[in-house]
Write an enzyme that holds these catalytic residues in place. Structure first.
Site, PDB file in Angstrom:
ATOM      1  N   LYS A   1     -14.351   4.845   6.233  1.00 38.84           N
ATOM      2  CA  LYS A   1     -13.081   4.664   6.926  1.00 38.84           C
ATOM      3  C   LYS A   1     -13.103   5.444   8.234  1.00 38.84           C
ATOM      4  O   LYS A   1     -13.606   6.565   8.308  1.00 38.84           O
ATOM      5  CB  LYS A   1     -11.923   5.159   6.063  1.00 38.84           C
ATOM      6  CG  LYS A   1     -11.647   4.307   4.830  1.00 38.84           C
ATOM      7  CD  LYS A   1     -10.890   3.043   5.139  1.00 38.84           C
ATOM      8  CE  LYS A   1      -9.441   3.334   5.436  1.00 38.84           C
ATOM      9  NZ  LYS A   1      -8.643   2.085   5.521  1.00 38.84           N
TER      10      LYS A   1
ATOM     11  N   GLU B   1       0.855  -1.194   0.000  1.00 38.49           N
ATOM     12  CA  GLU B   1       0.000   0.000   0.000  1.00 38.49           C
ATOM     13  C   GLU B   1       0.876   1.223   0.000  1.00 38.49           C
ATOM     14  O   GLU B   1       1.855   1.288   0.747  1.00 38.49           O
ATOM     15  CB  GLU B   1      -0.853   0.116   1.272  1.00 38.49           C
ATOM     16  CG  GLU B   1      -2.063  -0.737   1.407  1.00 38.49           C
ATOM     17  CD  GLU B   1      -2.767  -0.463   2.735  1.00 38.49           C
ATOM     18  OE1 GLU B   1      -2.965   0.724   3.072  1.00 38.49           O
ATOM     19  OE2 GLU B   1      -3.098  -1.426   3.425  1.00 38.49           O
TER      20      GLU B   1
ATOM     21  N   GLU C   1     -13.165   5.978   0.358  1.00 35.16           N
ATOM     22  CA  GLU C   1     -13.937   5.064   1.211  1.00 35.16           C
ATOM     23  C   GLU C   1     -14.584   5.881   2.328  1.00 35.16           C
ATOM     24  O   GLU C   1     -13.933   6.239   3.300  1.00 35.16           O
ATOM     25  CB  GLU C   1     -13.031   3.978   1.770  1.00 35.16           C
ATOM     26  CG  GLU C   1     -12.437   3.059   0.707  1.00 35.16           C
ATOM     27  CD  GLU C   1     -11.533   2.003   1.302  1.00 35.16           C
ATOM     28  OE1 GLU C   1     -12.029   0.936   1.698  1.00 35.16           O
ATOM     29  OE2 GLU C   1     -10.310   2.263   1.384  1.00 35.16           O
TER      30      GLU C   1
ATOM     31  N   GLU D   1      -8.449  10.110   5.818  1.00 42.87           N
ATOM     32  CA  GLU D   1      -8.491   8.660   5.600  1.00 42.87           C
ATOM     33  C   GLU D   1      -9.535   8.270   4.553  1.00 42.87           C
ATOM     34  O   GLU D   1      -9.418   7.233   3.910  1.00 42.87           O
ATOM     35  CB  GLU D   1      -8.812   7.940   6.921  1.00 42.87           C
ATOM     36  CG  GLU D   1      -7.801   8.144   8.028  1.00 42.87           C
ATOM     37  CD  GLU D   1      -6.628   7.187   7.946  1.00 42.87           C
ATOM     38  OE1 GLU D   1      -6.533   6.468   6.943  1.00 42.87           O
ATOM     39  OE2 GLU D   1      -5.819   7.184   8.888  1.00 42.87           O
TER      40      GLU D   1
END
Length: 344
Positions: free
Chosen positions: A319, A265, A316, A325
């Site tokens: 998250k 990642e 997302e 984030e």
């Protein structure tokens, strides 16, 4: 996702990237397909987006059967996550039970020839330590199961580690694993060496910069060199190179040379923080892609192509944590690029 990696010395922080063996082929640049959201398009639409952008490798964080079936037959190579919570039963079970787990949870839904890696657990050491004792036994049982299926040479096993497992990373030649993890890291590295598998690390220079701006410049994190630092006659002008080499040195310090490093990642957010913007995300991810495609390598391993999985395909919205984030997506949920990143 990686949390800030804390530096012990003066200037630069290190949080990391990926290598692969010497090859004339370019290193794959893949993308993570995170799904912690309630507004994502169906997997079939996501796959159309991936294919249309000529992305050839994807990281899935778990073996969701519907998602695996959607990828089946596409030719897209996958890194598939084995969830942390599955590790105790895999570690304590027999090889036969690991074989059954593989058959039921993965191979029933997708052909083995599309599986590049199994990431056995995510960020367990230091961050989710309850599962630490189960990581290596799980990998050993899964390896024996893959070997029984004749797949051990084509599907490689590793575990995705947080970059914070380095207790020191500056300068790169001083890279060393957290002493509390030294016994388990030596066992893991021995397994990786014996099976021809890579060390996987999740790396986020964004967090290093935002947590330590007095030591880490934004230019250094974004591949905009303004100064060059020297370490054992090797020149470093960005955090990316320095962090990779810190992991290489840390492995060598334990007696292991030549193990490739894969960044499972890495990415940069587009919103939610002063340093988070589409422009900075393009600067970071764009350089990551170019370096992989051009086999730039690092000062310690020049010309060794860098394999990397960019985080993330989409934002997302579920998250947890800080607002940024939620904003790592390269694409919007409507399929429109958040910034003009090219994968080839």
């Amino acid at each position: 996702m990686e949390t800030p990696c804390l530096f012990m010395s003066l200037t630069s922080l290190l949080c990391f990237f990926v290598l692969f063996p010497h090859s004339t082929a370019t290193a794959p640049v893949g993308i993570c397909y995170g799904r912690v959201a309630d507004n994502l398009p169906p997997p079939s639409d996501a796959i159309n987006l991936i294919v249309s952008n000529r992305i050839t490798t994807v990281r899935l964080f778990n073996a969701d059967p519907d998602t695996l079936r959607a990828f089946s037959g596409t030719g897209i190579a996958l890194m598939i996550g084995v969830p942390n919570e599955a590790l105790p039963s895999l570690a304590n079970g027999t090889v036969e039970s690991s074989l059954q787990w593989l058959q039921s949870n993965i191979l029933a839904d997708i052909s083995a020839n599309q599986i590049r890696y199994l990431a056995v657990g995510n960020e367990i050491f230091l961050k989710d330590p309850f599962y630490t004792a189960y990581v290596l036994p799980s990998m050993q049982n899964l390896y024996k199961a893959l070997r029984a299926l004749g797949l051990a040479d084509t599907i490689k096993l590793s575990t995705a580690l947080a970059a914070s497992i380095l207790s020191n990373s500056y300068p790169p030649s001083a890279g060393v694993f957290d002493p509390n993890l030294q016994p388990v890291m030596v066992q893991l590295l021995q397994f990786l060496q014996d099976t021809g598998s890579p060390l996987m690390v999740n790396v986020y220079p964004f967090f290093s910069y935002t947590s330590n701006p007095q030591y880490v410049s934004l230019d250094y994190a974004l591949f905009r060199p303004t100064t060059t630092e020297y370490d054992q006659s090797l020149a470093y002008d960005n955090m990316f190179d320095a962090t990779i080499d810190a992991f290489v040195y840390a492995m060598e310090r334990e007696g292991f040379e030549g193990i490739p490093v894969v960044v499972s990642e890495t990415g940069w957010p587009t919103a939610g923080s002063e340093a988070a913007s589409p422009e900075n995300a393009l600067a970071y991810n764009g350089n990551v892609v170019r370096r992989g495609l051009n086999n730039v390598g690092t000062p310690k391993r020049p010309g060794v192509g860098v394999e990397v999985f960019l985080f993330d395909l989409f934002d997302e919205n579920k998250k947890e944590g800080a607002e940024y984030e939620k904003h790592f997506g390269v694409f919007g949920v409507d399929g429109v690029k958040a910034y003009n990143l090219n994968f080839n």
